[in-house]
Design an enzyme around this catalytic site. Structure first.
Site, PDB file in Angstrom:
ATOM      1  N   GLY A   1       1.559   3.502  -2.021  1.00 42.04           N
ATOM      2  CA  GLY A   1       0.365   3.508  -1.870  1.00 42.04           C
ATOM      3  C   GLY A   1       0.187   2.363  -1.691  1.00 42.04           C
ATOM      4  O   GLY A   1      -0.826   2.159  -0.585  1.00 42.04           O
TER       5      GLY A   1
ATOM      6  N   ASP B   1      -2.870  -0.088 -14.372  1.00 44.16           N
ATOM      7  CA  ASP B   1      -1.425   0.079 -14.255  1.00 44.16           C
ATOM      8  C   ASP B   1      -1.332   0.752 -15.369  1.00 44.16           C
ATOM      9  O   ASP B   1       0.115   0.979 -15.191  1.00 44.16           O
ATOM     10  CB  ASP B   1      -0.747   0.031 -13.318  1.00 44.16           C
ATOM     11  CG  ASP B   1      -1.446   0.004 -11.750  1.00 44.16           C
ATOM     12  OD1 ASP B   1      -1.985   0.516 -11.190  1.00 44.16           O
ATOM     13  OD2 ASP B   1      -0.298  -1.122 -10.850  1.00 44.16           O
TER      14      ASP B   1
ATOM     15  N   ARG C   1       3.190  -8.055  -0.581  1.00 40.05           N
ATOM     16  CA  ARG C   1       2.181  -8.683   0.676  1.00 40.05           C
ATOM     17  C   ARG C   1       3.544  -9.945   0.970  1.00 40.05           C
ATOM     18  O   ARG C   1       2.962 -10.081   2.028  1.00 40.05           O
ATOM     19  CB  ARG C   1       1.325  -9.604  -0.027  1.00 40.05           C
ATOM     20  CG  ARG C   1       0.345  -8.045  -0.753  1.00 40.05           C
ATOM     21  CD  ARG C   1      -0.840  -8.915  -1.698  1.00 40.05           C
ATOM     22  NE  ARG C   1      -1.733  -7.896  -2.097  1.00 40.05           N
ATOM     23  CZ  ARG C   1      -2.065  -6.955  -2.513  1.00 40.05           C
ATOM     24  NH1 ARG C   1      -0.311  -6.204  -2.941  1.00 40.05           N
ATOM     25  NH2 ARG C   1      -2.849  -6.009  -2.769  1.00 40.05           N
TER      26      ARG C   1
ATOM     27  N   LYS D   1       5.460  -6.111  -8.341  1.00 35.56           N
ATOM     28  CA  LYS D   1       5.200  -4.983  -7.017  1.00 35.56           C
ATOM     29  C   LYS D   1       4.048  -5.692  -6.291  1.00 35.56           C
ATOM     30  O   LYS D   1       4.438  -5.269  -4.884  1.00 35.56           O
ATOM     31  CB  LYS D   1       5.148  -3.980  -7.521  1.00 35.56           C
ATOM     32  CG  LYS D   1       4.922  -2.833  -6.563  1.00 35.56           C
ATOM     33  CD  LYS D   1       5.938  -1.554  -7.158  1.00 35.56           C
ATOM     34  CE  LYS D   1       4.374  -0.950  -7.729  1.00 35.56           C
ATOM     35  NZ  LYS D   1       4.115   0.160  -7.192  1.00 35.56           N
ATOM     36  N   SER D   2       2.853  -6.166  -6.593  1.00 35.60           N
ATOM     37  CA  SER D   2       1.808  -5.924  -5.668  1.00 35.60           C
ATOM     38  C   SER D   2       2.305  -7.555  -4.485  1.00 35.60           C
ATOM     39  O   SER D   2       2.165  -7.330  -3.495  1.00 35.60           O
ATOM     40  CB  SER D   2       0.490  -6.667  -6.643  1.00 35.60           C
ATOM     41  OG  SER D   2       0.288  -5.553  -7.312  1.00 35.60           O
TER      42      SER D   2
ATOM     43  N   ARG E   1      -3.006  10.504 -13.420  1.00 39.05           N
ATOM     44  CA  ARG E   1      -2.314   9.671 -13.943  1.00 39.05           C
ATOM     45  C   ARG E   1      -3.221   9.898 -15.615  1.00 39.05           C
ATOM     46  O   ARG E   1      -2.225  10.134 -16.695  1.00 39.05           O
ATOM     47  CB  ARG E   1      -3.233   8.375 -14.669  1.00 39.05           C
ATOM     48  CG  ARG E   1      -1.328   7.826 -13.647  1.00 39.05           C
ATOM     49  CD  ARG E   1      -1.016   6.770 -13.670  1.00 39.05           C
ATOM     50  NE  ARG E   1      -0.136   6.482 -13.372  1.00 39.05           N
ATOM     51  CZ  ARG E   1       0.438   5.062 -12.206  1.00 39.05           C
ATOM     52  NH1 ARG E   1      -0.448   4.376 -11.985  1.00 39.05           N
ATOM     53  NH2 ARG E   1       1.897   4.882 -11.073  1.00 39.05           N
TER      54      ARG E   1
ATOM     55  N   GLN F   1      -6.730  -2.399  -3.547  1.00 36.38           N
ATOM     56  CA  GLN F   1      -5.715  -2.124  -2.174  1.00 36.38           C
ATOM     57  C   GLN F   1      -7.166  -2.306  -0.786  1.00 36.38           C
ATOM     58  O   GLN F   1      -6.429  -2.209   0.358  1.00 36.38           O
ATOM     59  CB  GLN F   1      -5.079  -0.640  -2.306  1.00 36.38           C
ATOM     60  CG  GLN F   1      -3.802  -0.321  -2.680  1.00 36.38           C
ATOM     61  CD  GLN F   1      -3.672   0.730  -3.742  1.00 36.38           C
ATOM     62  OE1 GLN F   1      -3.771   1.771  -3.026  1.00 36.38           O
ATOM     63  NE2 GLN F   1      -2.434   0.419  -4.548  1.00 36.38           N
TER      64      GLN F   1
HETATM   65  C1  S3P Z   1      -2.610  -2.197  -6.319  1.00 35.02           C
HETATM   66  C2  S3P Z   1      -4.120  -2.399  -6.600  1.00 35.02           C
HETATM   67  C3  S3P Z   1      -3.786  -1.104  -7.231  1.00 35.02           C
HETATM   68  C4  S3P Z   1      -3.373  -1.066  -8.275  1.00 35.02           C
HETATM   69  C5  S3P Z   1      -1.206  -0.938  -7.565  1.00 35.02           C
HETATM   70  C6  S3P Z   1      -1.516  -2.019  -6.681  1.00 35.02           C
HETATM   71  C7  S3P Z   1      -2.372  -3.719  -5.151  1.00 35.02           C
HETATM   72  O1  S3P Z   1      -4.557  -0.378  -6.618  1.00 35.02           O
HETATM   73  O2  S3P Z   1      -2.818  -0.025  -8.623  1.00 35.02           O
HETATM   74  O3  S3P Z   1      -0.126  -0.192  -8.654  1.00 35.02           O
HETATM   75  O4  S3P Z   1      -1.391  -4.051  -5.423  1.00 35.02           O
HETATM   76  O5  S3P Z   1      -2.836  -4.248  -4.189  1.00 35.02           O
HETATM   77  P1  S3P Z   1      -5.873   0.303  -6.115  1.00 35.02           P
HETATM   78  O6  S3P Z   1      -6.613  -0.192  -5.231  1.00 35.02           O
HETATM   79  O7  S3P Z   1      -5.697   2.199  -5.782  1.00 35.02           O
HETATM   80  O8  S3P Z   1      -6.743   0.300  -7.620  1.00 35.02           O
END
Ligand code: S3P
Length: 450
Positions: free
Chosen positions: A101, A328, A34, A29-30, A359, A176
């Site tokens: 998020g 996560d 991107r 997903k990350s 969570r 993030q």
């Molecule tokens: C992510 C960073 C994490 C993670 C989220 C994905 C990212 O969040 O929990 O699922 O893709 O940069 P945080 O930056 O709030 O820790």
């Protein structure tokens, strides 16, 4: 339609016979977020394969389209024609990020320095999450923020005529926040510097480099990372970008195989980047049989197939220092701990309070509903296990629009004495639309609940 608009769909899992077979986890997903962001920004064409087609990622693609990128699916691949660094268009309408998020925060960074107004909206979960952590450094760069309720969605931002580069020390362990500041640096003259005292997932740094940005990383004697990005350089499309499989999705299948007696499963294509493998390390310390076979490179990242066999687990103490590499995965680790001999103590969990749900509270409530002995602290959780699952289950879990809470407790029900139900499985589609299908492929039973 975004997931939050759908009617809730309660789902139940029940004790199953041995899980077996080979399955392939969908894209990370990350990295998928991107890929849309950087491909949409870079000049020229990017071709992406292995992209996660979850709702969160699709929302990011939609936002990039609204700002001028051309994004189309062609067979197995996504073809992205980017606008060129510095050339995003003022979006046509509000950007709706649904539950995401990462998509919303990284996009705030990306458009922050642009001299136009961008409005961000999201679902009830995203609208509760703190955005100040990203907006504060953006304000230092000259970005104006308009929000009805302090630093929460819905909100609008508007960049200055020329943004100012900053040196920013990230106050919490957050990829993030690091990423948002670096992305803001892309359209800012001069060098933007991010100081990261605790290393978090490094996909932004790696991928920016791959797309041709001038980014450098230095690690000092204390382990603090100093990341420098030269603004207003050229970004070029990547002709063949491969997204490796998501270790945070693999995690659910790994734990399922460990908990269900007799199981023997291979989970193919899991990203093995060391900033993401904390759960595997922890489970191995608990006695899990997890073998990483066929290690190889995919899209510049190490991936492997995970051969997982049912294992007797014992409780451990998980140090706070490991939290960033498994942030996560705590909900599903708590489920694994519910079946381990003795106590498992998880520390340094403060960031869990600001995820898709609180969570820590959601996990504790789910454990309580299913008869698991546990204690919840401000930033820690202690779980006492029942290796044979006897007496566990029988509860209905409130998921609070949180996909990982839903999946974690559905995994619990595959091994607990009594079935486990969750109030809503729709959010699973935000990150892992294939979840139910893959559980069924391995032989697990999920069915609609009341
Ligand atoms: C992510 C960073 C994490 C993670 C989220 C994905 C990212 O969040 O929990 O699922 O893709 O940069 P945080 O930056 O709030 O820790």
């Amino acid at each position: 339609m975004t997931g939050h608009a759908a009617a809730p769909r309660p789902l139940q899992s029940r004790r199953t016979g041995a899980l077996s077979g080979r399955v392939r986890v969908p894209g990370d997903k990350s990295i998928s977020h991107r890929a849309f962001l950087f491909g949409g920004l870079a000049a020229g064409r990017t071709r992406v394969t292995g992209l996660l087609e979850g709702e969160d990622v699709i929302a990011t693609g939609r936002a990039m389209r609204q700002m001028g990128a051309r994004i189309e699916r062609e067979g197995e691949a996504w073809i992205i024609d980017g606008v060129g660094n510095g050339a995003l268009l003022e979006p046509d309408g509000v950007l709706d990020f649904g539950n995401a998020g990462t998509g919303s925060r990284l996009t705030m960074g990306l458009v922050g320095p642009y001299d136009f107004t961008t409005t961000f909206v999201g679902d009830a979960s995203l609208s509760r999450r703190p955005m100040g952590r990203v907006l504060d450094p953006l304000r230092q760069m000259g970005v104006q923020v308009l929000a009805r309720s302090k630093d929460r969605l819905p909100l609008s931002i508007r960049g200055p005529r020329v943004a100012a580069p900053i040196e920013y020390r990230v106050p919490m362990a957050s990829a993030q926040v690091k990423s948002a500041v670096l992305l803001a640096g892309l359209n800012t003259p001069g060098v933007t510097t991010v100081i990261e005292p605790i290393m978090t997932r490094d996909h932004t740094e790696r991928m920016l480099d791959g797309f041709g940005a001038k980014v450098s990383v230095e690690t000092d004697a204390s382990g603090t990372r100093i990341i420098r990005l030269e603004g207003q350089g050229e970004l070029k499309g990547v002709p063949d970008f491969v997204v490796p499989g998501d270790p945070s999705s693999a995690a659910f299948l790994v734990v399922a195989a460990l908990l269900v007696p007799g199981s023997d499963v291979v989970i193919e294509n899991a990203l093995m980047n060391p900033t993401r493998t904390g759960l595997i390390e922890t489970l191995r310390e608990m006695g899990a049989s997890i073998e990483a076979v066929n290690p190889r490179l995919s899209g510049g990242e190490e991936v492997a197939d995970l051969h997982v066999r049912h294992s007797a687990l014992r409780g451990v103490t998980v140090p706070a220092s490991r939290a960033p590499s498994m942030i996560d995965e705590y909900p599903v680790l708590a489920v694994a701990a519910a079946f381990a001999e003795g106590e498992t103590l998880m520390q340094g969990l403060d960031e869990l309070r600001v995820k898709e749900s609180d969570r820590l509270a959601a996990v504790a409530a789910g454990l309580k509903a299913n008869g698991v002995v546990h204690e919840e602290g401000e930033d820690w959780l202690r779980v006492t296990g029942r290796p044979d699952g006897s007496g566990l289950g029988g509860g209905r879990v409130e998921t609070h629009l949180d996909h990982r809470i839903a999946m974690s407790f559905l995994i619990m029900g595959l091994a607990s004495q009594h079935p486990v139900s969750v109030d809503d499985a729709t959010m699973i589609a935000t990150s892992f639309p294939e979840f139910e299908g893959l559980i069924a492929t391995l032989g697990g039973e999920l069915q609609p609940a009341e």
